[in-house]
Design a protein around this motif. Sequence first.
Motif, PDB file in Angstrom:
ATOM      1  N   ARG A 161       0.830  -1.201   0.000  1.00 42.37           N
ATOM      2  CA  ARG A 161       0.000   0.000   0.000  1.00 42.37           C
ATOM      3  C   ARG A 161       0.869   1.257   0.000  1.00 42.37           C
ATOM      4  N   ASN A 162       0.555   2.209  -0.868  1.00 44.42           N
ATOM      5  CA  ASN A 162       1.162   3.534  -0.779  1.00 44.42           C
ATOM      6  C   ASN A 162       0.594   4.254   0.439  1.00 44.42           C
ATOM      7  N   GLU A 191      -5.489   1.760  -0.529  1.00 45.48           N
ATOM      8  CA  GLU A 191      -5.815   0.359  -0.782  1.00 45.48           C
ATOM      9  C   GLU A 191      -4.742  -0.283  -1.662  1.00 45.48           C
ATOM     10  N   GLY A 192      -4.400  -1.533  -1.361  1.00 46.88           N
ATOM     11  CA  GLY A 192      -3.373  -2.223  -2.137  1.00 46.88           C
ATOM     12  C   GLY A 192      -3.451  -3.720  -1.943  1.00 46.88           C
ATOM     13  N   ILE A 205      -3.517 -11.158  -1.723  1.00 45.04           N
ATOM     14  CA  ILE A 205      -4.336 -10.680  -0.615  1.00 45.04           C
ATOM     15  C   ILE A 205      -4.591  -9.175  -0.791  1.00 45.04           C
ATOM     16  N   ASP A 206      -5.846  -8.793  -0.847  1.00 46.06           N
ATOM     17  CA  ASP A 206      -6.207  -7.374  -0.956  1.00 46.06           C
ATOM     18  C   ASP A 206      -6.300  -6.751   0.432  1.00 46.06           C
ATOM     19  N   GLU A 207      -5.779  -5.532   0.560  1.00 42.67           N
ATOM     20  CA  GLU A 207      -5.862  -4.781   1.805  1.00 42.67           C
ATOM     21  C   GLU A 207      -6.654  -3.501   1.581  1.00 42.67           C
ATOM     22  N   ASP A 208      -7.568  -3.232   2.485  1.00 44.63           N
ATOM     23  CA  ASP A 208      -8.393  -2.041   2.397  1.00 44.63           C
ATOM     24  C   ASP A 208      -7.567  -0.811   2.778  1.00 44.63           C
ATOM     25  N   ILE A 241      -8.355  -2.299   9.453  1.00 38.21           N
ATOM     26  CA  ILE A 241      -8.285  -2.806   8.082  1.00 38.21           C
ATOM     27  C   ILE A 241      -9.408  -3.815   7.905  1.00 38.21           C
ATOM     28  N   ASP A 242     -10.140  -3.697   6.809  1.00 35.96           N
ATOM     29  CA  ASP A 242     -11.318  -4.545   6.628  1.00 35.96           C
ATOM     30  C   ASP A 242     -11.425  -4.968   5.174  1.00 35.96           C
TER      31      ASP A 242
END
Length: 306
Positions: A161-162, A191-192, A205-208, A241-242
């Motif tokens: 994530r930036n 988001e990343g 894996i996506d991170e909010d 984080i969700d």
Amino acid sequence: MKRMIAVAGLLVVSAASAQELKFGDVNFFLKEHQQNLTLDIFQTYYKSENKANQTTETRGNLFSATYAYAFSNSINAFLGLDYIINNQTEDRTNTDASLNQNSFYSNGLANPAVGLNYRLLNQNSSRYNVDFGFIAKINVQDAEKGSLGPGPKNGNYANGRNSYELNARTGRKWNEANEWQLAAGFIYNQEGDYKQRSAGGDTTIDEDSSQDIYLRATYQYRPVNEFMTLISAQATRVGEIDKDIQADDHVDLDFRFIAKYLITESFIAKFHYGMSRNSDYDTLDGAGEEVKRRENFFGLGADFLF
């Protein structure tokens, strides 16, 4: 009467001179066309526990470099790079002896940081120094997280994530020996995603997105021009984080001690020690674990003024 006015004027000038900010001070700000290079090396340690009676430890050697340039007396920019080697993660207490023999490495480059600082007020003309800053940490490579277990896989040190930070600082050096600074910041984590590596195959894996805020207080004591000791305390509220990976918001507490010695007028040697005492939080990735985290580091560094 004229003599009294002249003497009073000299006293005011002397007082202002006594509080002049110097290289090595917390509130020091680069003057136009000055450059600053900071080099540090740290030995880092991180420990976490979970409800499954597992303790995970990570040790590594972190190299940090920051270059700053002053476009004017009130504006400077900087570039920061962190690179870690021998960053080994081990499962220390799992009841399965075969897992205790496994470890993985997460070496490599962290997200580079670029930033800008603006000095709004200077204590030479105002009572306090007031600064505003912006920092962007940009992902330049695919982030990968390693895994323990049978057939462990190595990851890297990149963040998927930036992040973008706005901060404000105020402080004052009120005599030759004593100085303080207060800082507050807001960080937006975009988001990343990252690649979770495992023996059974890699998974994306996506991170909010999330938001962090922090408050920091710093005090420095400089009994003589050549020697300085600094202590600081920071509280950071890490946002929830969700998404594919979920984690509750929590508060991290960081404490730092730095001893600095001015070898020449443009060269400072430093010793660092820091530790964190971070709150527990629940992860909702299927395990519902409460993670206990402890962290510390120590290291050496140098500052160069050009």
